[in-house]
Every structure is written in structure tokens, then in C-alpha cells.
Design a protein around this motif. Structure first.
Motif, PDB file in Angstrom:
ATOM      1  N   LEU A 260       0.840  -1.197   0.000  1.00  0.00           N
ATOM      2  CA  LEU A 260       0.000   0.000   0.000  1.00  0.00           C
ATOM      3  C   LEU A 260       0.875   1.247   0.000  1.00  0.00           C
ATOM      4  CD1 LEU A 260      -2.751  -1.040   2.591  1.00  0.00           C
ATOM      5  CD2 LEU A 260      -2.819  -1.234   0.096  1.00  0.00           C
ATOM      6  N   SER A 261       0.332   2.315  -0.520  1.00  0.00           N
ATOM      7  CA  SER A 261       1.115   3.547  -0.646  1.00  0.00           C
ATOM      8  C   SER A 261       1.283   4.274   0.684  1.00  0.00           C
ATOM      9  CB  SER A 261       0.441   4.491  -1.659  1.00  0.00           C
ATOM     10  OG  SER A 261      -0.846   4.887  -1.188  1.00  0.00           O
ATOM     11  N   GLY A 262       0.386   4.014   1.622  1.00  0.00           N
ATOM     12  CA  GLY A 262       0.423   4.742   2.879  1.00  0.00           C
ATOM     13  C   GLY A 262      -0.378   6.028   2.843  1.00  0.00           C
ATOM     14  N   ARG A 263      -0.787   6.438   1.635  1.00  0.00           N
ATOM     15  CA  ARG A 263      -1.592   7.655   1.483  1.00  0.00           C
ATOM     16  C   ARG A 263      -3.041   7.337   1.136  1.00  0.00           C
ATOM     17  NH1 ARG A 263       3.060   8.353  -1.371  1.00  0.00           N
ATOM     18  NH2 ARG A 263       1.955   7.945  -3.333  1.00  0.00           N
ATOM     19  N   ASP A 264      -3.377   6.060   1.038  1.00  0.00           N
ATOM     20  CA  ASP A 264      -4.734   5.659   0.691  1.00  0.00           C
ATOM     21  C   ASP A 264      -5.654   5.800   1.901  1.00  0.00           C
ATOM     22  OD1 ASP A 264      -4.837   2.748   2.039  1.00  0.00           O
ATOM     23  OD2 ASP A 264      -2.873   3.073   1.124  1.00  0.00           O
ATOM     24  N   ILE A 265      -6.933   5.697   1.654  1.00  0.00           N
ATOM     25  CA  ILE A 265      -7.929   5.911   2.686  1.00  0.00           C
ATOM     26  C   ILE A 265      -7.808   4.891   3.806  1.00  0.00           C
ATOM     27  CG2 ILE A 265      -9.628   4.585   1.335  1.00  0.00           C
ATOM     28  CD1 ILE A 265     -10.285   7.451   3.856  1.00  0.00           C
ATOM     29  N   VAL A 266      -7.514   3.645   3.470  1.00  0.00           N
ATOM     30  CA  VAL A 266      -7.420   2.605   4.489  1.00  0.00           C
ATOM     31  C   VAL A 266      -6.235   2.861   5.416  1.00  0.00           C
ATOM     32  CG1 VAL A 266      -7.039   0.138   4.870  1.00  0.00           C
ATOM     33  CG2 VAL A 266      -8.595   0.891   3.065  1.00  0.00           C
TER      34      VAL A 266
ATOM     35  N   ALA B 219      -8.586   4.683  14.281  1.00  0.00           N
ATOM     36  CA  ALA B 219      -8.982   3.278  14.139  1.00  0.00           C
ATOM     37  C   ALA B 219      -9.805   2.818  15.330  1.00  0.00           C
ATOM     38  CB  ALA B 219      -7.735   2.407  13.986  1.00  0.00           C
ATOM     39  N   LEU B 220      -9.410   3.223  16.534  1.00  0.00           N
ATOM     40  CA  LEU B 220     -10.159   2.852  17.733  1.00  0.00           C
ATOM     41  C   LEU B 220     -11.555   3.468  17.697  1.00  0.00           C
ATOM     42  CD1 LEU B 220     -10.367   1.589  20.546  1.00  0.00           C
ATOM     43  CD2 LEU B 220      -9.301   3.660  21.467  1.00  0.00           C
ATOM     44  N   MET B 221     -11.651   4.705  17.253  1.00  0.00           N
ATOM     45  CA  MET B 221     -12.953   5.365  17.183  1.00  0.00           C
ATOM     46  C   MET B 221     -13.867   4.653  16.187  1.00  0.00           C
ATOM     47  SD  MET B 221     -13.811   9.421  16.756  1.00  0.00           S
ATOM     48  CE  MET B 221     -13.211   9.574  15.064  1.00  0.00           C
ATOM     49  N   VAL B 222     -13.316   4.254  15.032  1.00  0.00           N
ATOM     50  CA  VAL B 222     -14.113   3.509  14.048  1.00  0.00           C
ATOM     51  C   VAL B 222     -14.602   2.187  14.645  1.00  0.00           C
ATOM     52  CG1 VAL B 222     -14.021   2.319  11.826  1.00  0.00           C
ATOM     53  CG2 VAL B 222     -12.959   4.571  12.077  1.00  0.00           C
ATOM     54  N   PHE B 223     -13.720   1.509  15.356  1.00  0.00           N
ATOM     55  CA  PHE B 223     -14.070   0.247  16.011  1.00  0.00           C
ATOM     56  C   PHE B 223     -15.236   0.440  16.977  1.00  0.00           C
ATOM     57  CE2 PHE B 223     -12.320  -3.264  19.018  1.00  0.00           C
ATOM     58  CZ  PHE B 223     -13.299  -4.141  18.573  1.00  0.00           C
ATOM     59  N   LEU B 224     -15.161   1.468  17.809  1.00  0.00           N
ATOM     60  CA  LEU B 224     -16.214   1.725  18.794  1.00  0.00           C
ATOM     61  C   LEU B 224     -17.538   2.098  18.113  1.00  0.00           C
ATOM     62  CD1 LEU B 224     -14.184   3.726  21.474  1.00  0.00           C
ATOM     63  CD2 LEU B 224     -14.958   1.345  21.599  1.00  0.00           C
ATOM     64  N   ILE B 225     -17.451   2.833  17.009  1.00  0.00           N
ATOM     65  CA  ILE B 225     -18.675   3.197  16.280  1.00  0.00           C
ATOM     66  C   ILE B 225     -19.369   1.947  15.748  1.00  0.00           C
ATOM     67  CG2 ILE B 225     -19.549   4.329  14.196  1.00  0.00           C
ATOM     68  CD1 ILE B 225     -17.464   6.534  14.670  1.00  0.00           C
ATOM     69  N   PHE B 226     -18.601   1.032  15.160  1.00  0.00           N
ATOM     70  CA  PHE B 226     -19.185  -0.217  14.671  1.00  0.00           C
ATOM     71  C   PHE B 226     -19.825  -0.994  15.814  1.00  0.00           C
ATOM     72  CE2 PHE B 226     -16.738   0.104  10.668  1.00  0.00           C
ATOM     73  CZ  PHE B 226     -17.693  -0.348   9.780  1.00  0.00           C
ATOM     74  N   ILE B 227     -19.165  -1.052  16.965  1.00  0.00           N
ATOM     75  CA  ILE B 227     -19.704  -1.780  18.111  1.00  0.00           C
ATOM     76  C   ILE B 227     -21.030  -1.183  18.559  1.00  0.00           C
ATOM     77  CG2 ILE B 227     -19.353  -2.245  20.570  1.00  0.00           C
ATOM     78  CD1 ILE B 227     -16.394  -2.631  20.003  1.00  0.00           C
TER      79      ILE B 227
ATOM     80  N   LEU C 200      -9.182  -5.047   5.899  1.00  0.00           N
ATOM     81  CA  LEU C 200      -8.619  -3.796   5.389  1.00  0.00           C
ATOM     82  C   LEU C 200      -7.765  -3.114   6.455  1.00  0.00           C
ATOM     83  CD1 LEU C 200     -11.737  -2.434   3.460  1.00  0.00           C
ATOM     84  CD2 LEU C 200      -9.617  -3.319   2.453  1.00  0.00           C
ATOM     85  N   PHE C 201      -8.224  -3.120   7.707  1.00  0.00           N
ATOM     86  CA  PHE C 201      -7.435  -2.523   8.782  1.00  0.00           C
ATOM     87  C   PHE C 201      -6.167  -3.322   9.052  1.00  0.00           C
ATOM     88  CE2 PHE C 201     -11.178  -0.017   9.595  1.00  0.00           C
ATOM     89  CZ  PHE C 201     -10.685   1.142  10.167  1.00  0.00           C
ATOM     90  N   LEU C 202      -6.248  -4.646   8.934  1.00  0.00           N
ATOM     91  CA  LEU C 202      -5.052  -5.468   9.127  1.00  0.00           C
ATOM     92  C   LEU C 202      -4.035  -5.221   8.013  1.00  0.00           C
ATOM     93  CD1 LEU C 202      -6.725  -8.821  10.245  1.00  0.00           C
ATOM     94  CD2 LEU C 202      -5.310  -7.311  11.653  1.00  0.00           C
ATOM     95  N   ALA C 203      -4.527  -5.035   6.789  1.00  0.00           N
ATOM     96  CA  ALA C 203      -3.621  -4.717   5.683  1.00  0.00           C
ATOM     97  C   ALA C 203      -2.964  -3.365   5.898  1.00  0.00           C
ATOM     98  CB  ALA C 203      -4.390  -4.739   4.362  1.00  0.00           C
ATOM     99  N   ALA C 204      -3.730  -2.391   6.397  1.00  0.00           N
ATOM    100  CA  ALA C 204      -3.163  -1.071   6.674  1.00  0.00           C
ATOM    101  C   ALA C 204      -2.129  -1.136   7.795  1.00  0.00           C
ATOM    102  CB  ALA C 204      -4.281  -0.105   7.056  1.00  0.00           C
TER     103      ALA C 204
END
Length: 422
Positions: A184-190, A266-274, A327-331
Motif C-alpha cells: 500500500l502507498s500509505g496515502r490511501d484511505i485505508v 482506528a479505535l474510534m471507528v471500532f467503537l462506532i461499529f460496536i 482492510l485494517f489489518l492490511a493497513a
């Protein structure tokens, strides 16, 4: 003259005594009542999240005493990011476990969807948002296919997902091509979703405030709704106590994060999904149907619930969450490769859901189980890495913790049956 003559007094029927919810009596007794209720719940097998919370405290106490760096703000902040990928997959596994089923393909699905995103975005230059959408939709499609064979054709979920574990892994290798790795480029959304950290202290404290406010608001609304319906409701004092306890945990976590870099996105996204998926389970008709199927499938069918539809959608949710977690694991490692979704990822995702308190027998669980279970597994791995222990020891200890969680679940279920609460 007989006493039963016409002039004998006629007994007056006693006035009906309104039923009183025993929970209200418990609350009126104060601390003594709550302690008695706690003992009753434990003795009847209603353990809830108690075992995993105790386990987490013990794990943190042991590793904290062995090495002070374990409980440092840096290590705990890193831990909060590292558990996100596995935790998101575990959230989807919770839905399948609520049906009393299992999905053995989540590891391969996560790797496949990560590969789809990387190849589309990096190799073929597709817009990153389109690539992201394709990866997530691919995960949902995988769940639809597997759910169809399980719900419509009647193939056991174990067999369907075991075949999927092999088949989707093969498709991932085909998607990656000869190189086998796409960086990954490191600049992508993921990558930005994973690596972004909000350094302003207001971010972490603000999230804590929003969480506490939402909990307080929903609790008060639920209590008002129950009072209006004429059923027992939680008193304001009880709601206040629970809100204070949540606030202590939330603000302590925010303080710890701010002591290092701040709030990881990433933590905030995780909590939102929960929170969103917990709302779906607890507050929607769909969620009640999922619990109904896990509790008594024949009763759910007779109640008019479309069993095949619920089963298919549950497997779609599971595979979609596997895609998001992949996707998060790939990032996290900045690449999608032939090893993506492999190793112990599948076992860790299932173990996180089970260790967190979701029953393998169906009908009991929560999306918060994924967070608690992922914290337990992540803490064990982090602590043993700091101590320099080998992967072999980590696998054995994680396996022992998983076995202990299943044993506790089985004993609790047996106790509930004996107490007439299963």
C-alpha cells in the motif's frame, strides 16, 4: 340452626394484590439488596461479562508487575490500535455465534478483500473509494453465497465455511497474481484510517463525553418508555450510578491515550461499529429475530420469522465485518500478501468473541464481547512479547484462556438450566 343458613355472613373476597417486580424490592434494600441480587445471579449462572473483566484485571496486574512498561500509556495506546482489525472481524463472528453457528472462513475473507482493495487501488489505479467499496461489497457477496448454501440448500455452516476458508484463500492468491504481495502507498484511505491519531486532548475527552451522554440519554429514554408502558423501569439513582461508573472508565481511557499521542481514529471507528451493531441487536426487530433464532429456532419459525432470510443476512454481516477488519489489518502491515488472513487470525477472531462472553450455544452475546475478548487476547500477546516469550507459549496460553471461557460458558448454561433460567 346450621351456620350455613341464609343469615350466615358471606366471606368477602380478598382484594387482589398487585404484582411487584422483585428487582424493585432489591433496589429498595440498597447495597444489601444489590449484593443479594449479585449472589443470586452468580449462583444461577447469570455471569454476564464478569469472568472476562476479572480475567482482564488479572492479566494486566500480572504483566504490569512483571514489567512496568506494559501499563504505560504508549503500550496501551498501541494495543488499542492493534486489536482493531481482529476485533472488527470478531464483531461479525458474534452475529453468527448468536445463531449457534460458526464461520470458519472469516480469515480467508479478510485476506481476499484486502487483496481486492490493494490490487484495484495500487495495481490498476482505481479510485480509492471505489476500491474500498468493491472490497466491502465483495465481503457481503461472500456472505450471501455462504448463507445461501447454509440457509436454502441445507449444508451445515461448518462445512460451507470450511470450504470457503479454502476456496476464498485460493481466490486471494489468484487476485494477487505472480508477485504475491502488493504494498500500500500509505496515502490511501485505508492506511489513513488506521494511522491517523488526533493529538488534541479534546478529541479523546470529547469521545468519552459523547459516549457517556449517549448512554445516559438512552437509559433515561428507555426508563421513560417503560414507565409509560406500565412496566418496571430502572430508577434514576441506578442509572446515575451506572453512568458514573462508565464515565470513570471512559475518562480514564481518554486520559491514558492523551498521555501518549492521542485518540487513534482506528479505535474510534471500532467503537462506532460496536455501538451501531449493538443498537441493531438490542433495539431493532431484526436484532430480536436474531436472538430468537439462537434461543429456539423452532419457536422462531412458528412465530412467523423468516429463518432463511435471517440466516443469510447474518452471514452477510459476518463476512462484511471480515472485509472491514481485513482492510485494517492490511493497513497495519502496509500490504496485502499471500499470508493475509492466515496464521492464527481465524482462531483469534473466534476466540475474542467467545472469551468476551458470547455463547457458543447461541442466543446470548453482545458486540461488546468482541472488544473485551480482543483486549484479553491482545493483552496476552503484548505482555508476552514484552517478556520475550515465544509464539509457542503465546499459542498455548491463548488456547488455555479460550478453553476456560468455553468451560465457564458450559457451566453457566448448565447452572441456568438447573435454576430454570435457560
Amino acid at each position: 340452626m346450621p351456620t350455613g343458613g341464609v343469615n350466615a355472613p358471606v366471606p368477602v373476597a380478598a382484594e387482589a394484590t398487585p404484582a411487584v417486580d422483585p428487582r424493585l424490592i432489591v433496589r429498595q434494600e440498597g447495597i444489601k439488596g444489590y449484593l443479594g441480587e449479585f449472589r443470586r445471579r452468580v449462583s444461577s449462572g447469570e455471569l454476564g461479562s464478569l469472568p472476562v473483566i476479572v480475567a482482564l484485571i488479572v492479566i494486566w496486574a500480572v504483566f504490569g508487575s512483571l514489567n512496568s512498561s506494559f501499563l504505560s500509556a504508549q503500550n496501551l495506546s498501541n494495543l488499542s490500535q492493534q486489536i482493531v482489525g481482529t476485533g472488527l472481524i470478531a464483531v461479525g463472528v458474534v452475529f453468527v455465534l448468536l445463531l449457534g453457528e460458526i464461520d470458519l472462513s472469516v480469515g480467508s475473507v479478510s485476506g481476499l478483500c484486502a487483496a481486492i482493495f490493494a490490487v484495484l487501488e495500487v495495481t490498476h489505479g482505481v479510485n480509492q473509494w471505489v476500491a474500498l467499496l468493491c472490497a466491502v461489497v465483495s465481503g457481503a457477496g461472500v456472505g450471501l453465497v455462504q448463507g445461501f448454501f447454509f440457509a436454502k440448500v441445507g449444508v451445515p455452516a461448518f462445512v460451507v465455511t470450511l470450504a470457503g476458508n479454502l476456496g476464498w484463500n485460493g481466490l486471494m492468491l489468484q487476485v494477487l497474481g505472480a508477485s504475491g504481495t502488493v504494498n500500500l502507498s500509505g496515502r490511501d484511505i485505508v492506511s489513513r484510517l488506521y494511522s491517523t491519531i488526533y493529538g488534541q486532548q479534546i478529541a479523546a475527552y470529547g469521545l468519552a463525553t459523547v459516549g457517556v451522554a449517549l448512554f445516559l440519554g438512552s437509559s433515561l429514554l428507555d426508563s421513560a418508555r417503560r414507565r409509560k408502558a406500565g412496566v418496571p423501569s430502572r430508577p434514576v439513582a441506578d442509572i446515575t450510578l451506572r453512568t458514573v461508573l462508565l464515565a470513570v472508565v471512559a475518562y480514564l481511557a481518554a486520559y491514558t491515550l492523551n498521555q501518549y499521542k492521542g485518540l487513534p481514529l482506528a479505535l474510534m471507528v471500532f467503537l462506532i461499529f460496536i455501538v451501531v451493531l449493538e443498537f441493531v441487536l438490542r433495539r431493532t426487530t431484526y436484532g430480536r429475530k436474531v436472538f430468537a433464532l439462537g434461543g429456539n429456532i423452532e419457536g422462531a419459525r412458528r412465530a412467523g420469522i423468516s429463518v432463511p432470510l435471517i440466516r443469510m443476512t447474518v452471514f452477510m454481516i459476518c463476512s462484511t465485518m471480515a472485509a472491514v477488519g481485513g482492510l485494517f489489518l492490511a493497513a497495519q502491515i502496509q500490504s496485502a500478501s499471500q499470508t493475509s488472513g492466515g496464521g492464527n487470525l481465524l482462531m483469534n477472531a473466534i476466540a475474542a468473541a467467545v472469551i468476551g462472553g458470547t455463547s457458543l450455544f447461541g442466543g446470548r452475546g453482545s458486540t461488546w464481547s468482541a472488544l473485551l475478548g480482543a483486549l484479553v487476547i491482545g493483552s496476552i500477546q503484548s505482555g508476552m512479547n514484552i517478556e520475550g516469550l515465544s509464539n509457542a507459549i503465546q499459542f498455548m496460553i491463548t488456547g488455555a484462556v479460550l478453553l476456560a471461557a468455553v468451560v465457564i460458558d458450559s457451566l453457566a448454561r448448565r447452572t441456568q438450566k438447573a435454576a430454570g433460567r435457560a
